[in-house]
Design a protein around this motif. Structure first.
Motif, PDB file in Angstrom:
ATOM      1  N   TYR A  83       8.410  -0.300  15.106  1.00 23.13           N
ATOM      2  CA  TYR A  83       8.030  -0.877  13.811  1.00 23.13           C
ATOM      3  C   TYR A  83       6.948  -0.019  13.155  1.00 23.13           C
ATOM      4  CZ  TYR A  83       5.808  -3.821  10.367  1.00 23.13           C
ATOM      5  OH  TYR A  83       5.253  -4.280   9.200  1.00 23.13           O
ATOM      6  N   ASP A  84       5.934   0.331  13.912  1.00 21.18           N
ATOM      7  CA  ASP A  84       4.821   1.091  13.369  1.00 21.18           C
ATOM      8  C   ASP A  84       5.215   2.529  13.053  1.00 21.18           C
ATOM      9  OD1 ASP A  84       1.988   0.805  12.695  1.00 21.18           O
ATOM     10  OD2 ASP A  84       1.672   2.353  14.205  1.00 21.18           O
ATOM     11  N   ILE A  85       6.033   3.140  13.916  1.00 23.91           N
ATOM     12  CA  ILE A  85       6.538   4.493  13.664  1.00 23.91           C
ATOM     13  C   ILE A  85       7.346   4.525  12.369  1.00 23.91           C
ATOM     14  CG2 ILE A  85       8.309   6.129  14.465  1.00 23.91           C
ATOM     15  CD1 ILE A  85       7.218   5.580  17.331  1.00 23.91           C
ATOM     16  N   ASP A  86       8.171   3.519  12.158  1.00 29.36           N
ATOM     17  CA  ASP A  86       9.006   3.460  10.959  1.00 29.36           C
ATOM     18  C   ASP A  86       8.152   3.363   9.690  1.00 29.36           C
ATOM     19  OD1 ASP A  86      11.865   3.154   9.950  1.00 29.36           O
ATOM     20  OD2 ASP A  86      10.931   1.395   9.058  1.00 29.36           O
ATOM     21  N   ALA A  87       6.975   2.811   9.816  1.00 32.06           N
ATOM     22  CA  ALA A  87       6.083   2.673   8.660  1.00 32.06           C
ATOM     23  C   ALA A  87       5.385   3.986   8.319  1.00 32.06           C
ATOM     24  CB  ALA A  87       5.040   1.596   8.924  1.00 32.06           C
ATOM     25  N   LYS A  88       5.196   4.887   9.334  1.00 27.59           N
ATOM     26  CA  LYS A  88       4.285   6.008   9.102  1.00 27.59           C
ATOM     27  C   LYS A  88       4.789   7.385   9.520  1.00 27.59           C
ATOM     28  CE  LYS A  88       1.104   3.732  11.402  1.00 27.59           C
ATOM     29  NZ  LYS A  88      -0.155   3.263  12.033  1.00 27.59           N
ATOM     30  N   PHE A  89       5.704   7.478  10.485  1.00 24.75           N
ATOM     31  CA  PHE A  89       5.998   8.791  11.052  1.00 24.75           C
ATOM     32  C   PHE A  89       7.474   9.178  11.125  1.00 24.75           C
ATOM     33  CE2 PHE A  89       1.909   7.558  13.018  1.00 24.75           C
ATOM     34  CZ  PHE A  89       1.137   8.593  12.547  1.00 24.75           C
ATOM     35  N   ALA A  90       8.380   8.239  11.037  1.00 23.87           N
ATOM     36  CA  ALA A  90       9.804   8.548  11.199  1.00 23.87           C
ATOM     37  C   ALA A  90      10.637   7.419  10.623  1.00 23.87           C
ATOM     38  CB  ALA A  90      10.150   8.740  12.679  1.00 23.87           C
TER      39      ALA A  90
ATOM     40  N   ARG B 163       0.805  -1.222   0.000  1.00 24.50           N
ATOM     41  CA  ARG B 163       0.000   0.000   0.000  1.00 24.50           C
ATOM     42  C   ARG B 163       0.840   1.276   0.000  1.00 24.50           C
ATOM     43  NH1 ARG B 163      -5.124  -1.594   3.958  1.00 24.50           N
ATOM     44  NH2 ARG B 163      -5.536  -3.630   2.996  1.00 24.50           N
ATOM     45  N   GLY B 164       2.169   1.136  -0.130  1.00 19.88           N
ATOM     46  CA  GLY B 164       3.010   2.314  -0.279  1.00 19.88           C
ATOM     47  C   GLY B 164       3.498   2.953   0.996  1.00 19.88           C
ATOM     48  N   PHE B 165       3.432   2.233   2.101  1.00 21.81           N
ATOM     49  CA  PHE B 165       3.956   2.744   3.364  1.00 21.81           C
ATOM     50  C   PHE B 165       5.464   2.434   3.472  1.00 21.81           C
ATOM     51  CE2 PHE B 165      -0.511   2.616   4.041  1.00 21.81           C
ATOM     52  CZ  PHE B 165      -0.818   3.517   5.048  1.00 21.81           C
ATOM     53  N   GLN B 166       6.047   2.749   4.614  1.00 18.76           N
ATOM     54  CA  GLN B 166       7.457   2.488   4.914  1.00 18.76           C
ATOM     55  C   GLN B 166       8.411   3.260   3.997  1.00 18.76           C
ATOM     56  OE1 GLN B 166       7.545  -1.887   4.816  1.00 18.76           O
ATOM     57  NE2 GLN B 166       7.355  -1.930   7.039  1.00 18.76           N
ATOM     58  N   ARG B 167       7.988   4.447   3.554  1.00 17.98           N
ATOM     59  CA  ARG B 167       8.874   5.295   2.769  1.00 17.98           C
ATOM     60  C   ARG B 167       9.933   5.903   3.689  1.00 17.98           C
ATOM     61  NH1 ARG B 167       4.280   8.397  -0.968  1.00 17.98           N
ATOM     62  NH2 ARG B 167       3.318   6.460  -1.731  1.00 17.98           N
ATOM     63  N   ARG B 168      10.988   6.469   3.087  1.00 13.85           N
ATOM     64  CA  ARG B 168      12.074   7.069   3.854  1.00 13.85           C
ATOM     65  C   ARG B 168      11.988   8.591   3.803  1.00 13.85           C
ATOM     66  NH1 ARG B 168      13.386   3.849   7.421  1.00 13.85           N
ATOM     67  NH2 ARG B 168      11.184   3.535   7.006  1.00 13.85           N
ATOM     68  N   ILE B 169      12.152   9.219   4.952  1.00 14.50           N
ATOM     69  CA  ILE B 169      12.172  10.678   4.999  1.00 14.50           C
ATOM     70  C   ILE B 169      13.605  11.212   4.903  1.00 14.50           C
ATOM     71  CG2 ILE B 169      12.295  10.866   7.528  1.00 14.50           C
ATOM     72  CD1 ILE B 169      10.285  13.223   7.236  1.00 14.50           C
ATOM     73  N   GLY B 170      14.561  10.452   5.422  1.00 15.22           N
ATOM     74  CA  GLY B 170      15.973  10.806   5.301  1.00 15.22           C
ATOM     75  C   GLY B 170      16.430  11.895   6.253  1.00 15.22           C
ATOM     76  N   PHE B 171      17.741  12.032   6.333  1.00 16.33           N
ATOM     77  CA  PHE B 171      18.355  13.062   7.158  1.00 16.33           C
ATOM     78  C   PHE B 171      18.415  14.378   6.386  1.00 16.33           C
ATOM     79  CE2 PHE B 171      20.304   9.119   8.790  1.00 16.33           C
ATOM     80  CZ  PHE B 171      20.048   9.258  10.149  1.00 16.33           C
ATOM     81  N   GLY B 172      18.285  15.476   7.119  1.00 15.95           N
ATOM     82  CA  GLY B 172      18.439  16.795   6.522  1.00 15.95           C
ATOM     83  C   GLY B 172      19.831  17.354   6.765  1.00 15.95           C
TER      84      GLY B 172
END
Length: 242
Positions: A212-219, A29-38
């Protein structure tokens, strides 16, 4: 072998099965994307104060994780931040009016759910940051009243004023104050990084499931090693730009 160790290993196996099944759903469903370091990081350490890090308080977290991973990991992160001039915000929680029957209290309604009245502002030894990771000159200690370090505080403004675009979040608990801080940090436009070994809780399995859940959706959940390398690299880049 201790019974607790057997139970912990069985819980880990059960959680891993749940993670494996959930990962298939998230990835489809397209979750677990990476936000990366700034480019400009800050360390936000949530509630690593004595009432949470030391034994004998209702808020006390798992001591094996605290002494074996969280505090040592924090010491490494602090060393890297201090060496390279990255902002550090220590967050703690305490209340001035701790009588639940008072007509007005800074506890709000949270005390109807959990025993926050035990963190009395007059008892600094409870809400003071653990001496093993105590703030040094130039670091800020933020006093919050709710779960999130952003809720009702000036944290977002302080970070933006310093040009911060990335927050490395550590502390306790994974189920409450750390999780809500991460969610609000992302909502406020910061790249959120949860430092895996530096997040704890009181309840078995709570850290693993929430990370695990945070990594999928928030960080992005990253290791201490990865975060230290990032802090060192970001510091070197900033010095070169100057």
């Amino acid at each position: 072998m201790q019974d607790d160790d057997v139970d912990a290993r069985e819980l880990d196996r059960m959680l891993q099965r749940a993670f494996d099944a959930s990962t298939k759903i998230y990835q489809q469903r397209g979750f677990q994307r990476r936000i990366g370091f700034g480019k400009k990081p800050a360390l936000v350490s949530v509630d690593l104060a004595n009432a949470w890090t030391r034994p004998g308080n209702p808020f006390t977290c798992d001591q094996r994780a605290m002494d074996g991973e969280i505090i040592p990991g924090m010491q490494r992160l602090l060393k890297a931040c201090r060496a390279h001039g990255h902002p550090v915000i220590h967050v703690t929680t305490a209340y001035e009016i701790t009588d639940p029957n008072a007509p007005f209290t800074d506890m709000g309604l949270w005390q109807c759910k959990i025993p926050i009245e035990v963190v009395d502002l007059q008892r600094k030894e409870l809400w003071a940051i653990d001496s093993r990771i105590a703030p040094v000159k130039g670091e800020y200690t933020l006093l919050k009243k709710r779960a999130s370090a952003f809720h009702g505080t000036g944290l977002g403004g302080l970070l933006r004023a310093a040009g911060v675009d990335t927050i490395l979040v550590t502390g306790v608990t994974a189920t409450a104050c750390v999780r809500t801080t991460i969610c609000d940090g992302l909502a406020d436009g910061f790249r959120t990084i949860a430092v895996k070994e530096c997040i704890g809780d009181r309840v078995p399995g709570a850290v693993a499931w929430n990370l695990y859940d945070i990594d999928a959706k928030f960080a992005d959940v990253e290791s201490v090693d990865t975060c230290v390398k990032y802090l060192e690299g970001a510091g070197a880049t900033a010095q070169a730009a100057e």
